[in-house]
Design a protein around this motif. Structure first.
Motif, PDB file in Angstrom:
ATOM      1  N   GLU A 195      -4.232   8.915  25.761  1.00 15.34           N
ATOM      2  CA  GLU A 195      -3.420   8.573  24.588  1.00 15.34           C
ATOM      3  C   GLU A 195      -2.542   7.355  24.859  1.00 15.34           C
ATOM      4  O   GLU A 195      -2.357   6.510  23.985  1.00 15.34           O
ATOM      5  N   THR A 196      -2.012   7.262  26.055  1.00 18.30           N
ATOM      6  CA  THR A 196      -1.181   6.110  26.408  1.00 18.30           C
ATOM      7  C   THR A 196      -2.003   4.824  26.375  1.00 18.30           C
ATOM      8  O   THR A 196      -1.581   3.824  25.793  1.00 18.30           O
ATOM      9  N   ILE A 230      -1.462   1.585  23.961  1.00 16.71           N
ATOM     10  CA  ILE A 230      -1.263   0.256  24.544  1.00 16.71           C
ATOM     11  C   ILE A 230      -2.245  -0.725  23.913  1.00 16.71           C
ATOM     12  O   ILE A 230      -1.875  -1.833  23.523  1.00 16.71           O
ATOM     13  N   ALA A 231      -3.500  -0.315  23.777  1.00 17.60           N
ATOM     14  CA  ALA A 231      -4.527  -1.176  23.178  1.00 17.60           C
ATOM     15  C   ALA A 231      -4.197  -1.500  21.727  1.00 17.60           C
ATOM     16  O   ALA A 231      -4.492  -2.598  21.247  1.00 17.60           O
ATOM     17  N   GLN A 232      -3.573  -0.568  21.023  1.00 11.53           N
ATOM     18  CA  GLN A 232      -3.186  -0.795  19.628  1.00 11.53           C
ATOM     19  C   GLN A 232      -1.937  -1.669  19.513  1.00 11.53           C
ATOM     20  O   GLN A 232      -1.593  -2.118  18.421  1.00 11.53           O
ATOM     21  N   GLY A 233      -1.257  -1.875  20.621  1.00 13.15           N
ATOM     22  CA  GLY A 233      -0.056  -2.712  20.609  1.00 13.15           C
ATOM     23  C   GLY A 233       1.170  -2.031  20.049  1.00 13.15           C
ATOM     24  O   GLY A 233       2.074  -2.699  19.545  1.00 13.15           O
ATOM     25  N   THR A 234       1.233  -0.700  20.136  1.00 11.17           N
ATOM     26  CA  THR A 234       2.343   0.035  19.532  1.00 11.17           C
ATOM     27  C   THR A 234       3.293   0.673  20.537  1.00 11.17           C
ATOM     28  O   THR A 234       4.115   1.492  20.166  1.00 11.17           O
ATOM     29  N   ALA A 269       3.514   8.801  30.022  1.00  9.89           N
ATOM     30  CA  ALA A 269       3.841   8.951  28.609  1.00  9.89           C
ATOM     31  C   ALA A 269       4.237   7.575  28.085  1.00  9.89           C
ATOM     32  O   ALA A 269       4.580   6.682  28.862  1.00  9.89           O
ATOM     33  N   ALA A 270       4.158   7.422  26.783  1.00  5.40           N
ATOM     34  CA  ALA A 270       4.534   6.147  26.179  1.00  5.40           C
ATOM     35  C   ALA A 270       5.479   6.391  25.015  1.00  5.40           C
ATOM     36  O   ALA A 270       5.286   7.332  24.232  1.00  5.40           O
ATOM     37  N   LEU A 271       6.477   5.553  24.920  1.00  6.63           N
ATOM     38  CA  LEU A 271       7.437   5.610  23.819  1.00  6.63           C
ATOM     39  C   LEU A 271       6.955   4.684  22.718  1.00  6.63           C
ATOM     40  O   LEU A 271       6.608   3.523  22.959  1.00  6.63           O
ATOM     41  N   LEU A 272       6.932   5.214  21.492  1.00  5.53           N
ATOM     42  CA  LEU A 272       6.459   4.465  20.328  1.00  5.53           C
ATOM     43  C   LEU A 272       7.644   4.110  19.433  1.00  5.53           C
ATOM     44  O   LEU A 272       8.702   4.743  19.503  1.00  5.53           O
ATOM     45  N   PRO A 273       7.464   3.122  18.564  1.00  3.83           N
ATOM     46  CA  PRO A 273       8.555   2.770  17.637  1.00  3.83           C
ATOM     47  C   PRO A 273       8.837   3.911  16.657  1.00  3.83           C
ATOM     48  O   PRO A 273       7.959   4.740  16.396  1.00  3.83           O
ATOM     49  N   GLU A 274      10.040   3.944  16.131  1.00  2.00           N
ATOM     50  CA  GLU A 274      10.380   4.927  15.107  1.00  2.00           C
ATOM     51  C   GLU A 274       9.520   4.669  13.885  1.00  2.00           C
ATOM     52  O   GLU A 274       9.332   3.534  13.473  1.00  2.00           O
TER      53      GLU A 274
END
Length: 88
Positions: free
Chosen positions: A18-19, A23-27, A78-83
């Protein structure tokens, strides 16, 4: 970065697949990696994050990262995504 935001399911993804996908989606705003994660598991995450200038934060252990994410098992990354904005 905002480690507390990792508990919010809408603001994070957990796990290698998922991470990498996010990352590939740029989010991705920031990547969190457990210091005791196997190198072969996190190698691509580190490479992709570095290439895309995504900050990497290291967490003490997989158990600790799992707890920070609000899950009952350990997590290598894990990856943090924008709100996400809700349009009502």
């Amino acid at each position: 970065m905002d480690i507390d935001a990792l508990k919010n399911r809408r603001r994070r993804v957990v796990g290698m697949r998922e991470t990498l996908k996010k990352i590939a989606q740029g989010t991705v705003l920031c990547v969190y990696i457990a210091q005791d994660a196997e190198a072969r598991v996190i190698e691509e995450i580190v490479n992709q994050s570095t290439t895309r200038n995504i900050p990497i934060e290291y967490v003490g252990s997989m158990d600790e990262l799992g707890r920070l994410c609000g899950i009952e098992v350990g997590a290598a990354c894990a990856a943090l995504l924008p709100e996400q904005r809700s349009f009502a």
